[in-house]
Design an enzyme around this catalytic site. Structure first.
Site, PDB file in Angstrom:
ATOM      1  CB  CYS A   2      -0.852   0.027   1.255  1.00 59.31           C
ATOM      2  SG  CYS A   2      -1.796  -1.486   1.479  1.00 59.31           S
ATOM      3  NE  ARG A  27       4.099   2.084  -1.665  1.00 59.48           N
ATOM      4  CZ  ARG A  27       5.314   1.658  -1.352  1.00 59.48           C
ATOM      5  NH1 ARG A  27       6.326   1.942  -2.139  1.00 59.48           N
ATOM      6  NH2 ARG A  27       5.524   0.941  -0.267  1.00 59.48           N
ATOM      7  CD1 TRP A  76      -2.999  -4.858  -4.677  1.00 55.37           C
ATOM      8  CD2 TRP A  76      -1.855  -5.957  -3.101  1.00 55.37           C
ATOM      9  NE1 TRP A  76      -2.836  -6.161  -5.103  1.00 55.37           N
ATOM     10  CE2 TRP A  76      -2.140  -6.860  -4.162  1.00 55.37           C
ATOM     11  CE3 TRP A  76      -1.149  -6.440  -1.992  1.00 55.37           C
ATOM     12  CZ2 TRP A  76      -1.744  -8.192  -4.152  1.00 55.37           C
ATOM     13  CZ3 TRP A  76      -0.751  -7.766  -1.982  1.00 55.37           C
ATOM     14  CH2 TRP A  76      -1.040  -8.626  -3.060  1.00 55.37           C
ATOM     15  CG  ASN A 102       2.767  -0.704   3.100  1.00 55.73           C
ATOM     16  OD1 ASN A 102       2.159  -1.706   2.734  1.00 55.73           O
ATOM     17  ND2 ASN A 102       3.878  -0.283   2.528  1.00 55.73           N
ATOM     18  N   GLY A 103       1.599  -3.035   5.353  1.00 53.69           N
ATOM     19  CA  GLY A 103       2.211  -4.236   5.929  1.00 53.69           C
ATOM     20  C   GLY A 103       1.145  -5.202   6.397  1.00 53.69           C
ATOM     21  CD  GLU A 484       8.577 -10.569 -18.604  1.00 48.51           C
ATOM     22  OE1 GLU A 484       8.324 -11.380 -17.711  1.00 48.51           O
ATOM     23  OE2 GLU A 484       8.335  -9.353 -18.491  1.00 48.51           O
ATOM     24  CE  LYS A 488       5.223  -7.561 -18.272  1.00 53.89           C
ATOM     25  NZ  LYS A 488       6.367  -7.946 -17.485  1.00 53.89           N
ATOM     26  CD  GLU A 491       2.241  -8.209 -15.549  1.00 53.63           C
ATOM     27  OE1 GLU A 491       2.121  -8.226 -14.325  1.00 53.63           O
ATOM     28  OE2 GLU A 491       3.333  -8.015 -16.112  1.00 53.63           O
ATOM     29  CG  HIS A 507       5.493 -34.308 -24.168  1.00 56.79           C
ATOM     30  ND1 HIS A 507       5.613 -35.644 -24.492  1.00 56.79           N
ATOM     31  CD2 HIS A 507       6.638 -33.718 -24.605  1.00 56.79           C
ATOM     32  CE1 HIS A 507       6.791 -35.856 -25.067  1.00 56.79           C
ATOM     33  NE2 HIS A 507       7.424 -34.695 -25.152  1.00 56.79           N
ATOM     34  CE  LYS A 607       6.917  -1.617 -10.903  1.00 58.16           C
ATOM     35  NZ  LYS A 607       6.882  -2.382 -12.152  1.00 58.16           N
TER      36      LYS A 607
HETATM   37  O1  M6R Z   1       9.874  -6.115  -7.512  1.00 59.92           O
HETATM   38  P1  M6R Z   1      10.106  -7.513  -7.966  1.00 59.92           P
HETATM   39  O2  M6R Z   1      10.995  -7.615  -9.137  1.00 59.92           O
HETATM   40  O3  M6R Z   1      10.574  -8.408  -6.850  1.00 59.92           O
HETATM   41  O4  M6R Z   1       8.679  -8.042  -8.416  1.00 59.92           O
HETATM   42  C1  M6R Z   1       8.487  -9.378  -8.810  1.00 59.92           C
HETATM   43  C2  M6R Z   1       7.138  -9.561  -9.435  1.00 59.92           C
HETATM   44  O5  M6R Z   1       6.123  -9.285  -8.517  1.00 59.92           O
HETATM   45  C3  M6R Z   1       6.953  -8.666 -10.670  1.00 59.92           C
HETATM   46  O6  M6R Z   1       7.947  -8.887 -11.609  1.00 59.92           O
HETATM   47  C4  M6R Z   1       5.578  -8.921 -11.321  1.00 59.92           C
HETATM   48  O7  M6R Z   1       5.542 -10.205 -11.853  1.00 59.92           O
HETATM   49  C5  M6R Z   1       5.282  -7.857 -12.374  1.00 59.92           C
HETATM   50  N1  M6R Z   1       3.907  -7.507 -12.325  1.00 59.92           N
HETATM   51  C6  M6R Z   1       5.597  -8.315 -13.750  1.00 59.92           C
HETATM   52  O8  M6R Z   1       5.259  -7.394 -14.720  1.00 59.92           O
END
Ligand code: M6R
Length: 612
Positions: A2, A27, A76, A102-103, A484, A488, A491, A507, A607
């Site tokens: 957050c 965040r 969040w 936050n936490g 990756e 992308k 997400e 398989h 994030k």
């Molecule tokens: O800050 P980090 O690199 O540790 O984050 C890891 C993942 O949470 C982050 O890469 C996430 O998968 C992103 N949304 C990818 O775009």
């Protein structure tokens, strides 16, 4: 995670908090709220959903936004749904104390039971609310906000950053940090508290990073820092060298697109720094290369996109260093039998440096005696505490939730690290090192070409946007590229996309193929897996899948075979993941944009994920 912001001063408190929250939106965006101290009372405004909803709520109540101090929060959701009731700030039962958090308070259930037995009434499903009632109870005992908070935090287990205000103590915020970042911004006749610099960028020049186990009393003209036992702590101020520009879209419609287009410069600067003064072996200032190179095995730990960068490095390091490399999702590492020892080099990769899974894993590796090398974009982040060596990504603040520029910065740093380790271990000859060095230095220009000539990616997105699913395939070093690319797409567009090793298609996943399932193949001509990739694509074609490819310019076979083809300039296979990532990022971006998705703020994500 957050975002938290606090302000005390003569400025327009409500609007200062709102603009701070705006810059912390990456965040979280499940709900937002502010609490304003108005001399003899605390007013709270909260709204579920995006920050816009809070703006709308207060739009016709501007007269109520004037205050002497205030705190704000963007959420969040972890404990409790994203409702207004669960939004922060939370108020104590007597309405005198408000806080944002936050936490995660791990022992909140037992504390809640205890406080309920004492007569406190809970209005939300959050873990946070226990702190509001706990601090109220302690305030009644101790009579000041500092004493109440320092006594209260001793009951809490878990990770927390709080900003707390009390009706009886105008012009004062108490800020606390335990395992969750929190900074104090020092202004002239005004001071700030924030989760991260963007909230206060352009407003202050000096900041104080609170350490774990510290709390600060922040008023208009003074800041004091204490430990949890109330002992005063000397603090160091640091200059903020960030311009407000870093959190502007600079004319792009989305942060993601802006960040995609920043990549060639980031890579160029990383290379310039590492190869300064004409040397042929990269110099990595904060890496103890001699010590790291003594390792007999390497573990690379990360999550999400960072895990895909780790997987590329797995291939590269085995080839260049000739030692075993394991690449492990941080969330899995902690549950495996741990073979980490003092002969291990453990590399933790985290853009944010705040990902709980990665931090826990790195901490465990450290306990087992490994040399810990951390790659992060945030040198002020929590993971750095465990690092013996550091490799800063220097990608600048990444605002878009979908990681792009941090990924290519991670790849670049990992290539540099691999070359530096190979030189130290003498596992590559000087000739080989020289050749790789020359290839690497050409990458920024090639990246620029890909990004400047990307019109066909948008055209491909137009053709693909109505499919609900997609399979990405590759072999070898570009398997992580495929994964990756799929991450992308899913997400930010919510299209179900999955990356598979192309050889695995037959398989099982092949059962999914028909005219509704496009197959995206990531391939590079001239390597040992190319022909096999082509065969796998033929298999997909035979099942009526639309075939999409990403390959090198002038790949004649690919031109004939694929229905849609995205290309990049040819490059040595080992560096191809860096170039091939770009069209895949752009494709995901355009599909999401054409579908009208909130590109920078995909649903359910934040994030960085500060819970395990
Ligand atoms: O800050 P980090 O690199 O540790 O984050 C890891 C993942 O949470 C982050 O890469 C996430 O998968 C992103 N949304 C990818 O775009």
């Amino acid at each position: 995670m957050c975002g938290i912001v606090g302000y005390v001063g003569v400025g327009d408190v409500g609007n200062i908090l709102l603009s701070g929250l705006k810059n912390l939106e990456y965040r979280g965006y499940d709900s937002a709220g502010i609490a304003l101290h108005n001399n003899d009372r605390i007013d709270i405004f909260k709204a579920a959903g995006k920050l816009e909803n809070l703006y709308e709520l207060v739009s016709d109540q501007q007269d109520k936004l004037a205050a002497t101090s205030g705190i704000g929060h963007i959420r969040w959701a972890t404990h409790g749904k994203a409702t207004t009731k669960n939004a922060h700030p939370h108020l104590s039962n007597n309405g005198q104390l408000a806080l944002v958090h936050n936490g995660i308070i791990e022992n909140y259930k037992s504390l809640r039971e205890e406080l309920e037995r004492e007569g406190y009434v809970f209005l939300s499903e959050t873990d946070t609310e226990v702190a509001a009632h706990l601090f109220e109870r302690e305030y009644k005992k101790w009579g000041t906000l500092e004493a109440a908070v320092s006594s209260g935090v001793k009951y809490l287990k878990g990770a927390f950053a709080f900003c707390v205000i009390h009706q009886n103590e105008p012009e004062k915020i108490v800020a606390v940090r335990q395992n969750v970042p929190l900074i104090v911004g020092l202004g002239e006749g005004e001071n700030f508290v924030a989760s991260d610099i963007p909230a206060i960028v352009g407003k202050v020049r000096k900041i104080v990073y609170l350490n774990d186990g510290e709390m600060a009393t922040v008023s208009r003209n003074a800041v004091s820092v204490y430990d949890f036992n109330g002992r005063k702590v000397d603090y160091r101020t640091e200059y903020v060298d960030m311009s407000p520009d870093v959190i502007s879209k600079r004319g792009y419609p989305h942060f993601m697109l802006k960040e995609i287009h920043e990549q060639q410069d980031i890579v160029r600067h990383l290379l310039q720094d590492a190869y300064a003064d004409g040397q042929k072996i990269p110099v990595l200032q904060k890496v103890h290369i001699e010590e790291a190179a003594k390792a007999e095995k390497i573990e690379i730990i990360a999550c999400g996109t960072s895990l895909h960068a780790a997987a590329v490095a797995g291939f590269v390091f085995e080839e260049w260093l000739k030692i075993p490399v394991s690449v492990i999702a941080a969330s899995e590492y902690i549950y495996r039998c741990c073979l980490t020892d003092e002969k291990t080099l453990t590399i933790g990769i985290s853009q944010s440096g705040e990902t709980a899974d990665t931090i826990t894993a790195v901490k465990r590796a450290k306990e087992h005696g490994a040399h810990i090398l951390v790659l992060t974009n945030r040198e002020d982040s929590s993971i750095v505490r465990y690092a013996d060596s550091r490799l800063p990504l220097k990608a600048g603040i990444e605002v878009s939730v979908a990681a792009t520029k941090s990924y290519t910065a991670q790849l670049t740093c990992l290539y540099l690290l691999g070359l530096a380790l190979a030189a130290e271990r003498r596992s590559l000859s000087l000739d080989e090192l020289g050749q790789l060095h020359d290839e690497l230095r050409q990458l920024p220009t090639k990246m620029e070409k890909v990004l400047n000539e990307a019109e066909n990616v948008k055209a491909a997105a137009e053709k693909l946007k109505n499919y609900h699913q997609m399979i990405y395939i590759a072999r070898g070093i570009n398997l992580p590229t495929a994964m990756e690319g799929a991450l992308k797409l899913k997400e930010i567009s919510y299209v179900n996309a999955n990356g598979y090793a192309a050889g695995e298609l037959k398989h099982g996943p092949i059962a999914l193929l028909d005219e509704n399932m496009p197959v995206m193949a990531v391939l590079t001509p001239g390597n040992r897996v190319y022909d096999k990739m082509i065969s796998n694509c033929e298999e997909a074609r035979a099942r009526h899948s639309l075939l999409v490819g990403v390959s090198f310019d002038e790949d004649k076979t690919a031109e004939r075979l694929f229905d849609l083809l995205l290309t990049v300039p040819p490059v040595t296979e080992v560096f191809s993941p860096l170039l091939l990532a770009l069209p895949l990022q752009l494709l995901a971006y355009h599909i999401a944009d054409l579908l009208g998705r909130e590109v920078d703020r995909p649903r359910n994500l934040a994030k960085s994920v500060t819970v395990e």
